[in-house]
Design a protein around this motif. Structure first.
Motif, PDB file in Angstrom:
ATOM      1  N   THR A 154       9.763   1.320   0.084  1.00  0.00           N
ATOM      2  CA  THR A 154       9.331   0.097  -0.603  1.00  0.00           C
ATOM      3  C   THR A 154      10.461  -0.916  -0.672  1.00  0.00           C
ATOM      4  OG1 THR A 154       7.698   1.323  -1.890  1.00  0.00           O
ATOM      5  CG2 THR A 154       8.379  -0.827  -2.761  1.00  0.00           C
ATOM      6  N   ARG A 155      11.657  -0.457  -0.943  1.00  0.00           N
ATOM      7  CA  ARG A 155      12.811  -1.378  -0.999  1.00  0.00           C
ATOM      8  C   ARG A 155      13.073  -1.981   0.379  1.00  0.00           C
ATOM      9  NH1 ARG A 155      14.930   2.952  -4.088  1.00  0.00           N
ATOM     10  NH2 ARG A 155      16.358   3.515  -2.376  1.00  0.00           N
ATOM     11  N   ILE A 156      12.991  -1.173   1.421  1.00  0.00           N
ATOM     12  CA  ILE A 156      13.190  -1.689   2.782  1.00  0.00           C
ATOM     13  C   ILE A 156      12.103  -2.718   3.103  1.00  0.00           C
ATOM     14  CG2 ILE A 156      13.062  -1.084   5.239  1.00  0.00           C
ATOM     15  CD1 ILE A 156      14.438   1.600   4.471  1.00  0.00           C
ATOM     16  N   ARG A 157      10.853  -2.374   2.818  1.00  0.00           N
ATOM     17  CA  ARG A 157       9.738  -3.295   3.078  1.00  0.00           C
ATOM     18  C   ARG A 157       9.949  -4.629   2.357  1.00  0.00           C
ATOM     19  NH1 ARG A 157       4.956  -3.260   5.113  1.00  0.00           N
ATOM     20  NH2 ARG A 157       4.843  -1.010   5.378  1.00  0.00           N
ATOM     21  N   THR A 158      10.316  -4.557   1.095  1.00  0.00           N
ATOM     22  CA  THR A 158      10.524  -5.775   0.305  1.00  0.00           C
ATOM     23  C   THR A 158      11.628  -6.633   0.906  1.00  0.00           C
ATOM     24  OG1 THR A 158       9.739  -4.684  -1.704  1.00  0.00           O
ATOM     25  CG2 THR A 158      11.121  -6.652  -1.983  1.00  0.00           C
ATOM     26  N   GLU A 159      12.735  -6.016   1.280  1.00  0.00           N
ATOM     27  CA  GLU A 159      13.873  -6.758   1.843  1.00  0.00           C
ATOM     28  C   GLU A 159      13.484  -7.428   3.171  1.00  0.00           C
ATOM     29  OE1 GLU A 159      17.745  -8.244   1.555  1.00  0.00           O
ATOM     30  OE2 GLU A 159      16.555  -7.157   0.082  1.00  0.00           O
TER      31      GLU A 159
ATOM     32  N   PHE B 195       4.896  -6.077  10.660  1.00  0.00           N
ATOM     33  CA  PHE B 195       5.938  -5.171  10.196  1.00  0.00           C
ATOM     34  C   PHE B 195       5.340  -3.787   9.995  1.00  0.00           C
ATOM     35  CE2 PHE B 195       8.341  -3.272   6.557  1.00  0.00           C
ATOM     36  CZ  PHE B 195       9.506  -3.017   7.260  1.00  0.00           C
ATOM     37  N   ASP B 196       6.015  -2.785  10.525  1.00  0.00           N
ATOM     38  CA  ASP B 196       5.595  -1.402  10.327  1.00  0.00           C
ATOM     39  C   ASP B 196       6.835  -0.587  10.006  1.00  0.00           C
ATOM     40  OD1 ASP B 196       3.662   0.807  10.445  1.00  0.00           O
ATOM     41  OD2 ASP B 196       4.783   1.425  12.221  1.00  0.00           O
ATOM     42  N   ILE B 197       6.704   0.253   9.013  1.00  0.00           N
ATOM     43  CA  ILE B 197       7.793   1.153   8.636  1.00  0.00           C
ATOM     44  C   ILE B 197       7.239   2.564   8.591  1.00  0.00           C
ATOM     45  CG2 ILE B 197       7.418   0.661   6.189  1.00  0.00           C
ATOM     46  CD1 ILE B 197      10.417   1.250   5.730  1.00  0.00           C
ATOM     47  N   GLN B 198       7.964   3.473   9.212  1.00  0.00           N
ATOM     48  CA  GLN B 198       7.578   4.880   9.185  1.00  0.00           C
ATOM     49  C   GLN B 198       8.777   5.719   8.777  1.00  0.00           C
ATOM     50  OE1 GLN B 198       5.614   6.120  12.780  1.00  0.00           O
ATOM     51  NE2 GLN B 198       4.299   4.333  12.781  1.00  0.00           N
ATOM     52  N   ASN B 199       8.539   6.607   7.826  1.00  0.00           N
ATOM     53  CA  ASN B 199       9.571   7.533   7.392  1.00  0.00           C
ATOM     54  C   ASN B 199       9.540   8.722   8.349  1.00  0.00           C
ATOM     55  OD1 ASN B 199      11.192   9.444   6.120  1.00  0.00           O
ATOM     56  ND2 ASN B 199      10.474   8.904   4.075  1.00  0.00           N
TER      57      ASN B 199
ATOM     58  N   PHE C 257      14.313   6.211   9.239  1.00  0.00           N
ATOM     59  CA  PHE C 257      13.149   5.333   9.282  1.00  0.00           C
ATOM     60  C   PHE C 257      13.037   4.647  10.634  1.00  0.00           C
ATOM     61  CE2 PHE C 257      13.808   5.830   4.794  1.00  0.00           C
ATOM     62  CZ  PHE C 257      12.538   5.802   4.258  1.00  0.00           C
ATOM     63  N   ARG C 258      11.819   4.358  11.016  1.00  0.00           N
ATOM     64  CA  ARG C 258      11.507   3.597  12.222  1.00  0.00           C
ATOM     65  C   ARG C 258      10.886   2.280  11.764  1.00  0.00           C
ATOM     66  NH1 ARG C 258       6.711   2.983  15.306  1.00  0.00           N
ATOM     67  NH2 ARG C 258       7.123   2.658  17.524  1.00  0.00           N
ATOM     68  N   LEU C 259      11.467   1.168  12.214  1.00  0.00           N
ATOM     69  CA  LEU C 259      10.964  -0.151  11.843  1.00  0.00           C
ATOM     70  C   LEU C 259      10.533  -0.917  13.092  1.00  0.00           C
ATOM     71  CD1 LEU C 259      13.752  -1.385   9.373  1.00  0.00           C
ATOM     72  CD2 LEU C 259      11.752   0.011   8.858  1.00  0.00           C
TER      73      LEU C 259
END
Length: 101
Positions: A5-10, A20-24, A38-40
């Protein structure tokens, strides 16, 4: 608040991506350290005048606080909107050499 969530917000606040896609991917790596890999995939107009290296440095700098607090690895896929129209997808992350089966 979770690291994701912090990465997404930033990223969303600073780069206003059109996609934007983020995967742990932490579970795919040896040691099973939660929230460490993480993969962004980031598509942003702000990348238009930047080299691939400059794009990656920009994101690494934005996420320095996370790196200082346990973020171990980022698989970064950065595109301009025009590049994304051509590509349409980012490559999958390769298997970690130390991956637990």
């Amino acid at each position: 608040m979770s690291r994701a969530t912090r990465i997404r917000t930033e990223i969303e606040t600073r780069l206003t991506p059109s996609y934007f896609d983020i995967q742990n991917e932490s579970h795919q790596h040896a040691g099973n350290q939660p929230d460490s890999h993480f993969r962004l995939v980031v598509v942003s107009e702000q990348f238009s005048d930047k080299s691939l290296l400059a794009r990656h440095r920009l994101i690494q700098n934005l996420l320095q606080q996370e790196r200082d607090n346990g973020l171990h690895a980022l698989a970064l896929h950065t595109y301009t909107p025009d590049e994304w129209l051509v590509k349409g997808e980012a490559p999958e992350s390769p298997a970690c050499a130390g991956q637990n089966a």
